[in-house]
Scaffold this active site. Structure first.
Site, short mmCIF file in Angstrom:
data_model
loop_
_atom_site.label_atom_id
_atom_site.label_comp_id
_atom_site.label_asym_id
_atom_site.label_seq_id
_atom_site.Cartn_x
_atom_site.Cartn_y
_atom_site.Cartn_z
N ASN A 329 0.82 -1.21 0.00
CA ASN A 329 0.00 0.00 0.00
C ASN A 329 0.86 1.27 0.00
O ASN A 329 0.43 2.31 -0.50
CB ASN A 329 -0.95 0.00 1.21
CG ASN A 329 -2.05 -1.02 1.05
OD1 ASN A 329 -2.65 -1.14 -0.02
ND2 ASN A 329 -2.31 -1.80 2.09
N ASP A 420 -7.63 -10.12 -8.66
CA ASP A 420 -7.54 -8.70 -9.01
C ASP A 420 -6.10 -8.27 -9.23
O ASP A 420 -5.79 -7.08 -9.23
CB ASP A 420 -8.19 -7.83 -7.93
CG ASP A 420 -7.49 -7.97 -6.57
OD1 ASP A 420 -6.56 -8.80 -6.46
OD2 ASP A 420 -7.86 -7.26 -5.62
N HIS A 423 -4.69 -9.24 -4.65
CA HIS A 423 -5.09 -10.09 -3.54
C HIS A 423 -5.18 -11.55 -3.99
O HIS A 423 -5.41 -11.83 -5.16
CB HIS A 423 -6.44 -9.63 -2.99
CG HIS A 423 -6.40 -8.23 -2.45
ND1 HIS A 423 -6.70 -7.13 -3.23
CD2 HIS A 423 -6.06 -7.75 -1.23
CE1 HIS A 423 -6.57 -6.03 -2.51
NE2 HIS A 423 -6.17 -6.38 -1.29
#
Length: 979
Positions: A329, A420, A423
């Site tokens: 992230n 995706d 994940h």
């Protein structure tokens, strides 16, 4: 709980002056006044306002308003994204973005000639008027994009919410909030964007860039943000993130109160949190034994993990290993510099060192993201991994990179593993677990979970010999609550099964654990509904639990004809029993069944394989156990069957499609299981000749389900060498490609798999083998389940078989040629599709193959073979069209096979035209009478053929071996002798 969120104004060194820009361009942008007016009632000349959302295509705002259209299959039917231009709260020329229940909403200025803002980054500001109408359940972010790999986002969630209802506010941000020292702002493609999520309504006006402006709003320091502890403040996380943190503290407290000290903790972001979702079945299998705790939080950056650690998440525990995977992230959400992300990882390691001084920390390389290895975010993660690998000291901190296991050979990502491209799916978590297992074993030598240790101690009362087990041989009800099976639920299931037993009428009794319990209803009804079968499986049961359940008076009073037993895997996984101890429990259950149901026959199943790879410790335990269990087969009352080979791939690995957690079966797995076990159950049920035996005898067949062997029902060839069907790394390999053709029979475009041999050369012409599947298969059954490609590769590369093209079609000639639900497998319509394939094969597929590939398009260079239903097709079609095929084989042919006299009404023609006719079946196959009937007719008529009877049932082993033998004998000059 207060949130310590730090902001500052970032100093950046002075950039080079903009050189060579013409005076008219400055004027056009307002640069003569030291500012560029991006939007004031309308965008800067040649620019546009674009509206984007989380569903459907983006659109340019050309009129007063627009709402983005939603797709028919919207995942959020109540969500919406729209924008409008016009007066808002007395201010003319405003732009408004309004969104509801949206993961993403955006309003950006783009489409014009990229702006050179190098002269603005030193002291410049981005300024605009902002009116937050609604943001209580949403968040906003301001973004500038200076290039394809330069996306600078400034979060404004909490400050934005604080401005709700306060009318127009003038904000001025230093461009240093967006421009980093290494950024190139010479061609800025998006000078301003407003992004939102959740639900909100925000208006903007007078958006401009000022060369020498004065900032009135602060922003985080991108250089230190990754190491500055703070809670996650994304809009969707507010109200969820801190409560989750508090739940985790409570979870750990309860584990400690129960005496279950966590031995492993996983720390990370949403990929780690996914163990609690898609990864849960795998987690139970691999990590429950460690009392493991998952500390993964969706959306977390390194600074958020730091905050959690400083607020008690690992306090009071002493795990042996902490598995840390964090940083994606930082790279994906903010595009942090690799050194900044790595600094955040280092800060976490330091914090763990202070709080868990005796814990070994296993740092995992940040997982790959984006489909292609050239993706920018993928490359950012790779650069982070290069840095954090250096943090390993071999004493307290260790590093492991398992990323290659998650990628295809060419470095791309598969959506089967990462749906995706970020994940993991359940399959992906299985890969993670089995890749991590060797690393954990290195760091936890000899460790077992508290439960397993206690179980092991309780199970060895004989001075350590380990041949008895309380779990295995002591009849007892369930005494443990599991997250997936409470005591209340277990007792209710037992009561329901006792009530079913009280109604009687059970001829086939299935007894076992979750693998028995979890039969899909439609498959159960289709395969066993007509057999008066009842299911007495309960998830999590060990042999001792089954012994206790059998004592129930209603269950004890049953009079089954067949008992299907599969039990033992939970003794290994939940009790820590050794194979010898589990065998003692199974032996006790078999003895109880024989005493309780003296007239029943027991179909004793081998424990199905578990563990993703062949050398997994759990797989080895199962293999050792099954060798012992096999000795209970007496051929009279107890009959041992091992269906495990049906689930094991060419490389020894289990298929995640058939066993998603490498233990339990998917619906496709149960379909394969049913195909194997049903004939064996029917065989045990058959105590007298079945109806129609006279007609079958007239065709030279014994009743289906009966195995009566004649003296010549023996092997024609020795068994192939070990590993004949295993792929060999580094050896020459062929390839399989998809081939499409039009079918006049179905009126659809149909598919076939085509095998091209090692060294395939378009300048050379090849013979062709047509290989047909069974009633439950497709064009992929031969190459997947039977491993035809590996078999053929080895034979051809070794010179034992002629190089050939192999066509593996879908033999189900129906408009919908997918495998049907179990209840429709044997319907007349479905079976008729296999018969209709004859016309399609001859009129469409063969001409299409001969047109597309370099084939030897004549009968002596064309062969056909099949298994089960496909074996019947091969004999029917091949012998019915000797002008098309000269080499014909049927392996374990099914009841669709025509009787011998119909197959070859003119034996003389067969003798003169056939190069090879090959028949095979297993001596444990309930369908052997079909092939025996054809063999006896051919023998009577003097038609040369091979008759090979192996020691298998109706299964892959037989089909693989016979392909091995058949492929070596086709397209050669000599004919086979009469057998």
């Amino acid at each position: 709980m207060s949130q310590d969120i730090r902001f500052f104004a970032v100093p950046v060194k002075k950039s080079l002056l903009l050189a060579g820009l013409s005076a008219w361009a400055f004027c056009a942008q307002g640069a003569s006044k030291g500012e560029i007016l991006l939007y004031s009632g309308k965008p800067l000349q040649s620019w546009q306002a674009t509206v984007a959302g989380f569903e459907g295509p983006e659109q340019v705002l050309r009129g007063d308003a627009l709402t983005l259209p939603k797709p028919a299959d919207s995942q959020v039917p109540g969500g919406s994204v729209g924008a409008r231009a016009g007066q808002v709260a007395g201010k003319r020329g405003a732009l408004t973005l309004q969104w509801k229940s949206a993961w993403y909403a955006g309003l950006r200025l783009d489409g014009g000639t990229p702006l050179d803002l190098r002269d603005y980054t030193a002291r410049g500001t981005l300024e605009f008027d902002l009116n937050v109408v609604e943001l209580a359940e949403g968040g906003i972010y301001f973004t500038m994009r200076c290039g394809p790999e330069c996306d600078r986002k400034l979060p404004y969630v909490l400050p934005g919410r604080a401005l709700q209802g306060k009318g127009w506010q003038h904000l001025s941000f230093s461009l240093a909030c967006f421009a980093r020292a290494e950024d190139d702002f010479s061609k800025v493609q998006v000078p301003f964007a407003l992004d939102g999520n959740g639900t909100g309504e925000v208006a903007l006006a007078n958006i401009k860039l000022v060369r020498n402006g004065k900032a009135n709003a602060d922003c985080p320091d991108y250089r230190t943000q990754a190491v500055t502890p703070e809670p996650l403040s994304h809009a969707w996380a507010l109200g969820q993130w801190v409560p989750r943190h508090e739940r985790k503290l409570e979870e750990i407290r309860k584990l400690k109160e129960a005496g279950k000290e966590p031995q492993v903790v996983f720390i990370g972001d949403s990929i780690t949190e996914g163990w609690e979702k898609a990864g849960m079945p795998v987690w139970k299998r691999y990590y429950d034994k460690y009392n493991a705790v998952g500390l993964g939080f969706s959306g977390d950056h390194t600074e958020n993990v730091l905050w959690r650690l400083q607020h008690g998440e690992v306090d009071g525990i002493a795990p042996k290993v902490a598995v840390l995977m964090i940083g994606t992230n930082n790279t994906g959400d903010r595009q942090d510099e690799p050194k900044a992300t790595a600094a955040g990882v280092k800060a976490i390691l330091d914090e763990l060192g202070r709080r868990l001084p005796d814990t070994k920390v296993l740092v995992l390389a940040v997982f790959p993201r984006e489909e292609q290895p050239t993706g920018y975010l993928r490359r950012l993660n790779a650069r982070v991994n290069e840095i954090i690998a250096g943090y390993a000291d071999g004493r307290r901190v260790f590093f492991a990179d398992i990323n290659s296991a998650l990628m295809n050979a060419d470095g791309t990502l598969s959506r089967d593993v990462m749906p995706d491209l970020l994940h993991l799916s359940e399959q992906g978590y299985g890969i993670w677990a089995r890749s991590l297992e060797p690393e954990l074993r290195k760091l936890m030598p000899g460790s077992v979970s508290a439960n397993a240790a206690a179980g092991a101690a309780a199970n060895v009362p004989d001075g350590g010999q380990g041949h008895t087990s309380a779990c295995a041989t002591t009849a007892a009800p369930r005494a443990v609550d599991y997250p997936w099976m409470s005591m209340t639920r277990w007792n209710q299931m037992h009561d329901d099964q006792a009530a079913r037993a009280a109604r009687g009428g059970v001829d086939v009794m299935f007894v076992g654990d979750s693998l028995t319990e979890m039969w899909p209803k439609a498959l159960w009804d289709a395969n066993f509904g007509g057999l008066k079968a009842a299911n007495f499986g309960i998830g999590g049961d060990r042999t001792g639990n089954v012994l206790w359940r059998l004592q129930n008076p209603a269950i004890a009073a049953l009079k089954p004809k067949v008992v299907v037993l599969m039990i033992g895997v939970n003794n290994i996984n939940l009790c820590g029993d050794k194979p010898e101890q589990v065998f003692g429990g199974i032996q006790a259950v078999v003895a109880a069944l024989r005493k309780q149901y003296p007239d029943a026959r027991i179909l004793l199943n081998a424990v199905l394989p578990e563990g993703a790879i062949a050398d997994a410790p759990e797989r080895q335990s199962v293999v050792a156990l099954n060798k012992l269990v096999k000795t209970l087969d007496d051929g009279k009352a107890v009959f041992f069957h091992d269906y495990g080979a049906r689930f094991i791939g060419a490389d020894g690995a289990l298929s995640a499609e058939l066993q998603p957690d490498f233990l339990h079966l998917s619906e496709a797995g149960y379909r394969i299981f049913a195909d194997g076990i049903r004939p064996d159950i029917e065989k045990l049920l058959a105590s007298a000749p079945a109806a129609g035996a006279a007609a079958a005898a007239g065709n030279g067949r014994a009743p289906i389900g009966t195995v009566a062997l004649a003296p010549d029902d023996v092997r024609a060839f020795p068994a192939p060498p070990a590993g004949f069907a295993d792929a060999q790394a580094g050896a020459p390999q062929g390839r399989v490609e998809e081939f499409g053709y039009d079918s006049p029979v179905t009126g659809t475009r149909r598919k076939a798999s085509v095998y091209l041999p090692p060294g395939f050369d378009k300048a050379r012409r090849y013979p062709v083998l047509y290989l047909l599947h069974g009633i439950g298969g497709t064009q992929d059954e031969w190459r997947g389940y039977v491993r035809a490609q590996a078999i053929l590769d080895k034979l051809i590369a070794g010179g034992k078989a002629v190089p050939m093209i192999v066509v593996m079609p879908n033999g189900r000639a129906l408009p919908d040629d997918r495998v049907p639900p179990a209840e429709r497998t044997f319907t007349p319509e479905h079976v008729e599709g296999f018969a209709k394939f004859e016309g399609e094969l001859l009129a469409s597929l063969i001409p299409a193959i001969d047109s597309r590939y370099p084939t030897l398009a004549e009968r002596r260079q064309r062969a056909i073979a099949g298994l089960s239903m496909g074996g019947g097709q091969a004999l029917n079609f091949g012998l019915g069209h000797l002008d098309t095929f000269a080499w014909v084989a049927g392996f374990s042919s099914a009841p669709n096979t025509r009787p011998g006299a119909e197959l070859l009404p003119d034996p003389e023609q067969a003798r003169s035209r056939l190069e090879l006719l090959y028949l095979s079946c297993g001596n444990k196959d309930g369908l052997i009478s079909i092939s025996q009937g054809v063999h006896r007719y051919l023998k009577q008529q003097g038609v040369p053929h091979v008759w090979n009877v192996d020691e298998y049932g109706h299964d892959r082993d037989s089909w693989a071996e016979n392909l091995y033998h058949y492929a070596q004998r086709i397209f050669r000059e000599q004919r086979a002798p009469l057998k």
